[in-house]
Design an enzyme around this catalytic site. Sequence first.
Site, short mmCIF file in Angstrom:
data_model
loop_
_atom_site.label_atom_id
_atom_site.label_comp_id
_atom_site.label_asym_id
_atom_site.label_seq_id
_atom_site.Cartn_x
_atom_site.Cartn_y
_atom_site.Cartn_z
N LYS A 25 1.59 -3.63 4.96
CA LYS A 25 2.75 -4.36 4.47
C LYS A 25 2.42 -5.70 3.82
O LYS A 25 3.18 -6.18 2.97
CB LYS A 25 3.74 -4.58 5.62
CG LYS A 25 4.47 -3.33 6.07
CD LYS A 25 5.51 -2.91 5.04
CE LYS A 25 6.42 -1.81 5.60
NZ LYS A 25 7.48 -1.44 4.64
N SER A 59 -1.51 4.07 8.32
CA SER A 59 -0.77 2.96 7.71
C SER A 59 -0.62 1.73 8.59
O SER A 59 -0.34 0.64 8.07
CB SER A 59 0.61 3.45 7.27
OG SER A 59 1.31 4.03 8.35
#
Length: 403
Positions: free
Chosen positions: A53, A301
Amino acid sequence: MSLPDAAAVRAATAVLDGVAWRTPVEGSTSLAEQVGGPVLLKCENLQRTGSFKLRGAYVRLSRLSDAEKARGVVAASAGNHAQGVALAAALLGITAVVYMPLDAALPKVAATRQYGAEVRQVSADLNGALAAARADAAQSGRVFIHPFDHADVVAGQGTLGLEILEQVPDVRTVIVPAGGGGLLAGVATALSETDVAVVGVQAAGAAAFPASLAEGRPVPLERLSTMADGIAVPAPGEVPFALVQRYVDDIRTVSEEQIARALLLLAERAKLVVEPSGAAGVAALLDAPETFEPPVVVVLSGGNVDPLVLLRVIRHGLAAAGRYLQMRVRVPDSPGALATLLAALAESGGNVVNVEHARTAVGLGLDEVEIGVELETKGPEHCTRVLADLRTRGYGVASTALG
C-alpha cells in the site's frame, strides 16, 4: 475518469525511488512440484509498512499541490492503506487523519499511530469508515485519499508488476490477491504490453468482482464474510474495474479453509509470515495448480497480521489440512478410565491438546461418561489410524470431526 497506462506505471517507479523497497522473490519447491514448473513468491509482505500500500499512497500524496499538502489528508482503511498513508504523509511532511473500523487489527492501529497519523475508530466496517473520512474531507478541507480508486494509486501499486518483470523475465503467470482491485489493476496495467497472464484472487465471502464483471459495472456486495480483512471490500473501484475488465485474464475465488491452508504452508515451508489476504494467491494455486502456466509468480500482498488472529488461522489451517482430530468417546464411569484413554491416544501418536469431561449428555448411560478430545495428528491417514486403534480397543467413538 482518468485511467493510468503502462507509461504511467513506469513514471510512478521514478517517484518511488528510495521510498518503496524492491522486495525479493523467493522460489518455492513445494509449490513448484504441484505446478510442474517454477513458482516464485513476490514478498511484498516484507515491504515498508508490511504491504504494497505504501506504493500507491506515496505516489498519490507526492502529486498533491502545495496548497493541498498544507490542508492535510484523510483516509479510511482496515489497516494496510492506513499505514501506507501514514508513512507517506510523514515522509512528505503532510498531516494525516485515518478512519478505521472498530475491530481493526490492533497491530495495524498501533503502527498507523506510530507512523504519525491520527487514528479515529468509528464504525463496524470499512464502509462506515469511508463515509466518515469523506465527511471529514468535506468539512475540514483535507484531501481524501482513496485506498484504491484513483489513477495515481493504481499506478503506484503497478510498480510491483514492473519489479516482477525485472526479477523474473520469463514469467508466464502472475497471481494477485484482490479486494477493491487497485493492486490487481496496477499489476495488470504494468504487464499490459506483454503476454503474461494476470489472475486475480478474491475470498469467496468477499468476491465482488465476479458479479461485477458479469454485470459490466461495479456491483456492491450485501454482505462480507472473510478472515482476509485486507481484501474484504464490498465493491470494486471504478478505475480498477475498468482496467481489470481490459487487462485481467481471470478471477478466481478461494474459501476460508483454502486461505488458512495456504497461510500454514507459507509459515511452515517458506518461513514467511503472511496475513490471510496476502495468502489468497497461494490458496488459488493450491486449489488448481495444473491450471497455471509456469513460471508463476504469486504476490504475497501483505504480512500485517494480529498474532492472535495468526494463531487462530494456523489452527484453522491445521484442521483444514487434516492435522487435528476432534472426537467424543464414551468410557465407563470408573476410576482410571480417562487415564487409560489418554494412554491409548499417546500410544497411537496423537498429541492431546484439549479434554472435556461430561457426565450428562443425550443417550449417555448412568454408568458412562463422555470424553471430548482434541488432538494434533500427522495428517488424515494418521487420524484414520487413531480412530481404528480406539475402536479395536473397544471404545465407542460417538462423533468425530477430522480437521
